[in-house]
Design an enzyme around this catalytic site. Structure first.
Site, PDB file in Angstrom:
ATOM      1  N   GLU A  50       0.869  -1.167   0.000  1.00  0.00           N
ATOM      2  CA  GLU A  50       0.000   0.000   0.000  1.00  0.00           C
ATOM      3  C   GLU A  50       0.914   1.228   0.000  1.00  0.00           C
ATOM      4  O   GLU A  50       1.840   1.296   0.818  1.00  0.00           O
ATOM      5  CB  GLU A  50      -0.876  -0.007   1.266  1.00  0.00           C
ATOM      6  CG  GLU A  50      -1.898   1.091   1.196  1.00  0.00           C
ATOM      7  CD  GLU A  50      -2.751   1.232   2.442  1.00  0.00           C
ATOM      8  OE1 GLU A  50      -2.752   0.340   3.297  1.00  0.00           O
ATOM      9  OE2 GLU A  50      -3.426   2.282   2.530  1.00  0.00           O
ATOM     10  N   ARG A  63       5.836 -12.846   9.340  1.00  0.00           N
ATOM     11  CA  ARG A  63       6.468 -11.578   8.990  1.00  0.00           C
ATOM     12  C   ARG A  63       7.804 -11.464   9.713  1.00  0.00           C
ATOM     13  O   ARG A  63       8.051 -12.110  10.724  1.00  0.00           O
ATOM     14  CB  ARG A  63       5.569 -10.410   9.338  1.00  0.00           C
ATOM     15  CG  ARG A  63       5.325 -10.218  10.827  1.00  0.00           C
ATOM     16  CD  ARG A  63       4.179  -9.251  11.116  1.00  0.00           C
ATOM     17  NE  ARG A  63       4.433  -7.910  10.627  1.00  0.00           N
ATOM     18  CZ  ARG A  63       3.695  -7.306   9.688  1.00  0.00           C
ATOM     19  NH1 ARG A  63       2.668  -7.911   9.149  1.00  0.00           N
ATOM     20  NH2 ARG A  63       3.981  -6.090   9.310  1.00  0.00           N
ATOM     21  N   LYS A 102       4.683   0.771   9.492  1.00  0.00           N
ATOM     22  CA  LYS A 102       4.753   2.015   8.726  1.00  0.00           C
ATOM     23  C   LYS A 102       4.202   3.184   9.518  1.00  0.00           C
ATOM     24  O   LYS A 102       4.700   4.302   9.418  1.00  0.00           O
ATOM     25  CB  LYS A 102       3.997   1.858   7.400  1.00  0.00           C
ATOM     26  CG  LYS A 102       4.801   1.074   6.381  1.00  0.00           C
ATOM     27  CD  LYS A 102       4.195   1.179   4.999  1.00  0.00           C
ATOM     28  CE  LYS A 102       3.121   0.138   4.814  1.00  0.00           C
ATOM     29  NZ  LYS A 102       2.671   0.011   3.421  1.00  0.00           N
TER      30      LYS A 102
HETATM   31  P1  ATP Z   1       0.128  -1.729   6.895  1.00  0.00           P
HETATM   32  O1  ATP Z   1      -0.787  -2.775   6.310  1.00  0.00           O
HETATM   33  O2  ATP Z   1       0.073  -1.578   8.355  1.00  0.00           O
HETATM   34  O3  ATP Z   1       0.141  -0.443   6.156  1.00  0.00           O
HETATM   35  P2  ATP Z   1       2.214  -3.401   5.894  1.00  0.00           P
HETATM   36  O4  ATP Z   1       3.630  -3.351   6.323  1.00  0.00           O
HETATM   37  O5  ATP Z   1       1.442  -4.662   5.971  1.00  0.00           O
HETATM   38  O6  ATP Z   1       1.579  -2.275   6.730  1.00  0.00           O
HETATM   39  P3  ATP Z   1       1.753  -3.380   3.061  1.00  0.00           P
HETATM   40  O7  ATP Z   1       2.014  -2.272   2.135  1.00  0.00           O
HETATM   41  O8  ATP Z   1       0.382  -3.919   3.131  1.00  0.00           O
HETATM   42  O9  ATP Z   1       2.158  -2.821   4.459  1.00  0.00           O
HETATM   43  O10 ATP Z   1       2.796  -4.541   2.811  1.00  0.00           O
HETATM   44  C1  ATP Z   1       3.017  -5.070   1.534  1.00  0.00           C
HETATM   45  C2  ATP Z   1       3.423  -6.506   1.617  1.00  0.00           C
HETATM   46  O11 ATP Z   1       4.572  -6.656   2.432  1.00  0.00           O
HETATM   47  C3  ATP Z   1       2.330  -7.356   2.234  1.00  0.00           C
HETATM   48  O12 ATP Z   1       2.113  -8.436   1.357  1.00  0.00           O
HETATM   49  C4  ATP Z   1       2.878  -7.814   3.530  1.00  0.00           C
HETATM   50  O13 ATP Z   1       2.500  -9.138   3.751  1.00  0.00           O
HETATM   51  C5  ATP Z   1       4.393  -7.694   3.361  1.00  0.00           C
HETATM   52  N1  ATP Z   1       5.014  -7.325   4.625  1.00  0.00           N
HETATM   53  C6  ATP Z   1       4.768  -6.227   5.359  1.00  0.00           C
HETATM   54  N2  ATP Z   1       5.505  -6.226   6.490  1.00  0.00           N
HETATM   55  C7  ATP Z   1       6.243  -7.347   6.477  1.00  0.00           C
HETATM   56  C8  ATP Z   1       7.210  -7.930   7.365  1.00  0.00           C
HETATM   57  N3  ATP Z   1       7.545  -7.337   8.509  1.00  0.00           N
HETATM   58  N4  ATP Z   1       7.774  -9.102   7.016  1.00  0.00           N
HETATM   59  C9  ATP Z   1       7.433  -9.694   5.863  1.00  0.00           C
HETATM   60  N5  ATP Z   1       6.543  -9.211   4.987  1.00  0.00           N
HETATM   61  C10 ATP Z   1       5.946  -8.055   5.277  1.00  0.00           C
END
Ligand code: ATP
Ligand code: MG
Length: 561
Positions: free
Chosen positions: A35, A260, A270
């Site tokens: 996102e 994760r 984020k």
């Molecule tokens: P939020 O949803 O809180 O904005 P997010 O870190 O999940 O934060 P996304 O942009 O949805 O943000 O993440 C994109 C991809 O990265 C998703 O498919 C998610 O599964 C993966 N991802 C995010 N954080 C991690 C992490 N700490 N370790 C591994 N994969 C991650």
């Protein structure tokens, strides 16, 4: 299927099984779906390496797709930085760059199709009432009083939602599943909400926006993704992912979940990273202390080292915290093999060699990389006045101090053996200069009579060197799990006040003046340094310490206690 960079894992095993059973017709197609509401961090790198690595190894495809379904937090700046970071890491999406918001018309049509099948309805409950109707894991929810609206009424209201006839929050579109379902995400989840907000790509075209769970499977389906790999939090949502695709009877990818990445002494949310940037606890998203990809890049990490780290930590089904020194080791191991050695003095102390001829200059031969003889040697000028590290001199030495102290011999790296004779002090009694003599028979650093000199220190000519700003970094948080705070406390209380130290007077060997921004060195005995790409100017480099020479974590962990 393994390459040097990738180890087998449960996801690859599932893909192998799908390939041999002929599911997806032998195709492998993955995606990374960020996102655009912040910069990418090392956790995202894990997902990028996993998804793009699978596509590469199975000769499949990898998409970069922006999950830009929430207009209030998304910005073009984030889109640009994410594209740059994914490319830099080597995530090869070729020409497959997609935006979920481009699918809004199709998503709307599909939602309308579910309305027409009697599988979705418009609900007028307030957010608070919806929450109260939802129930708990142990208690079933209650049906909404709007659940039995006719298909015609639902279709009419949903279309008018789209046309902008209703205010924000007044109505939602919900899937009609089961308010008593043991899985809460199946209790008539919201598919669309009303939001009169400008979208960074779609402008004011839309005032209904799809919810993540509804949108994500559709995006995967439209792109013909085979394996939709996400983090464990979405395991509970998988039945819903499957329900939507089955209800629509469209192409159905397989969702797989992995743990994760959590990294010690930092935060990987984020929202929290944004808070650090907004409140100026760091100097922007690419501050070298940040766990963002852009921060790591500016710290001096290479894409290879980050990929090596991701391979090292592997992929599992359970959550854990990876120690930050595992990441540091990845870049240290690489730079040990590749970085040229140079000499710089971070906290200079002047040394005058009294018996060295006033105007003489000698060019000393220093190895560029003792790990790699092919890297050759370079000439470094030496004269009567040099700088050494303040720490390398002790007037009153502790036990086993083999560096410079009155009356003791010490070796200047690849140069001469010298001996401290006297010290010069200021009015306050601080040593401002050390007077030495050298032994002219020891050129290169060895004594012909075979006498032992234990210590070797580095040096820079005071007449030939120049000063450069150098930044030393320490962990951003003192606590291993900074987010573990008591009720009412803030994770920012765990920020490390000493995470950045700027030295303005570091004395560098003359050749360093010519280095280009973005080059990497080992400053002998001090660590690996990176010429900052933003702040370095031609002839005036600024250095960031990427990592120390040795793991210093044992010490820091104790400090954190
Ligand atoms: P939020 O949803 O809180 O904005 P997010 O870190 O999940 O934060 P996304 O942009 O949805 O943000 O993440 C994109 C991809 O990265 C998703 O498919 C998610 O599964 C993966 N991802 C995010 N954080 C991690 C992490 N700490 N370790 C591994 N994969 C991650
Ligand atoms: Mg997310």
């Amino acid at each position: 299927m393994e390459t040097q960079e990738t180890k087998s894992n449960f996801i690859r095993e599932i893909i192998d099984a799908d390939l041999s059973s002929g599911k997806f017709g032998g195709r492998v197609h993955t995606r990374f779906p960020p996102e655009p509401n912040g910069y990418l961090h090392i956790g995202h790198a894990k997902s990028i390496c996993l998804n793009s690595g699978i596509a590469r190894d199975y000769k499949g495809k990898f998409n970069l797709r922006f999950d830009d379904t929430n207009p209030s937090k998304e910005e073009q700046e984030y889109v640009d930085s994410i594209i740059e970071d994914v490319r830099w890491l080597g995530g090869d999406f070729e020409d497959r760059l997609f935006f979920a918001s481009d699918y809004f018309p199709q998503m709307y049509d599909w939602a309308m199709a579910l309305v027409k099948k009697g599988k979705a309805y418009v609900c007028d409950l307030s957010a608070e009432e919806t929450r109260r109707h939802r129930g708990t894991p142990s208690e079933p929810g209650k049906d909404s009083p709007f659940r039995n609206r006719t298909v015609e009424e639902n279709a009419d209201l949903f279309e008018r939602m789209r046309k902008g006839e209703f205010p924000d929050g007044s109505r939602v579109l919900r899937a009609k599943i089961d308010m008593a379902h043991p899985n809460l995400s199946m209790r008539d989840p919201v598919m669309y909400r009303i939001l009169h907000a400008s979208h960074h790509r779609q402008g004011d075209k839309w005032c209904v926006y799809p919810m993540y769970d509804w949108a994500h499977g559709l995006e995967d389906s439209l792109e013909q993704i085979t394996h939709s790999i996400c983090t464990l939090e979405f395991e509970n949502h998988r039945p819903l992912y499957d329900w939507f695709l089955d209800a629509l009877e469209i192409y159905h990818p397989r969702q797989l979940e992995f743990a994760r990445l959590n990294l010690s002494n930092t935060v990987l949310s984020k929202r929290k990273l944004l808070e650090l940037v907004r409140d100026n606890h760091v100097n922007g998203w690419d501050d070298p202390r940040m766990p963002t990809i852009s921060g790591l890049r500016r710290r001096g990490y290479t894409p290879e080292s980050i990929r090596a780290f991701c391979s090292e930590i592997g992929v599992a089904k359970f959550n854990s915290i990876v120690d930050i020194w595992v990441l540091e080791n990845a870049i240290r191991n690489e730079l040990n093999k590749t970085a040229s050695r140079v000499m710089a003095v971070l906290r200079p102390l002047k040394v005058v060699i009294e018996n060295y001829p006033q105007d003489q200059v000698e060019e000393m031969d220093l190895a560029n990389n003792p790990e790699n003889p092919a890297a050759g040697t370079r000439k470094v000028p030496f004269c009567r006045e040099i700088y050494i590290e303040t720490d390398d001199f002790k007037e009153v030495p502790p036990k086993k101090f083999f560096r410079m102290t009155p009356g003791q011999e010490v070796r200047l790296r690849a140069t001469y053996i010298i001996r401290c004779e006297t010290v010069v002090k200021d009015a306050a009694g601080n040593v401002t200069e050390v007077r030495c003599t050298y032994d002219p028979a020891t050129r290169g650093g060895t004594a012909p009579d075979g006498r032992k000199v234990k210590g070797t220190i580095h040096w820079v000519s005071a007449r030939h060197g120049f000063t450069a700003p150098v930044r030393l970094y320490d962990a951003l948080f003192t606590k291993r799990a900074p987010e573990d705070v008591e009720e009412g406390r803030d994770f920012k209380e765990n920020l490390n006040p000493g995470s950045l130290e700027v030295l303005n007077n570091a004395w560098c060997e003359p050749d360093l003046k010519k280095v280009s921004a973005g080059s990497r060195f080992q400053f002998e005995r001090l660590g690996y340094f990176f010429a900052d790409p933003k702040d370095s100017k031609p002839g005036a480099p600024v250095f960031n310490r990427t990592v120390t020479l040795k793991d210093t974590w044992a010490k820091i962990e104790q400090k954190g206690k």
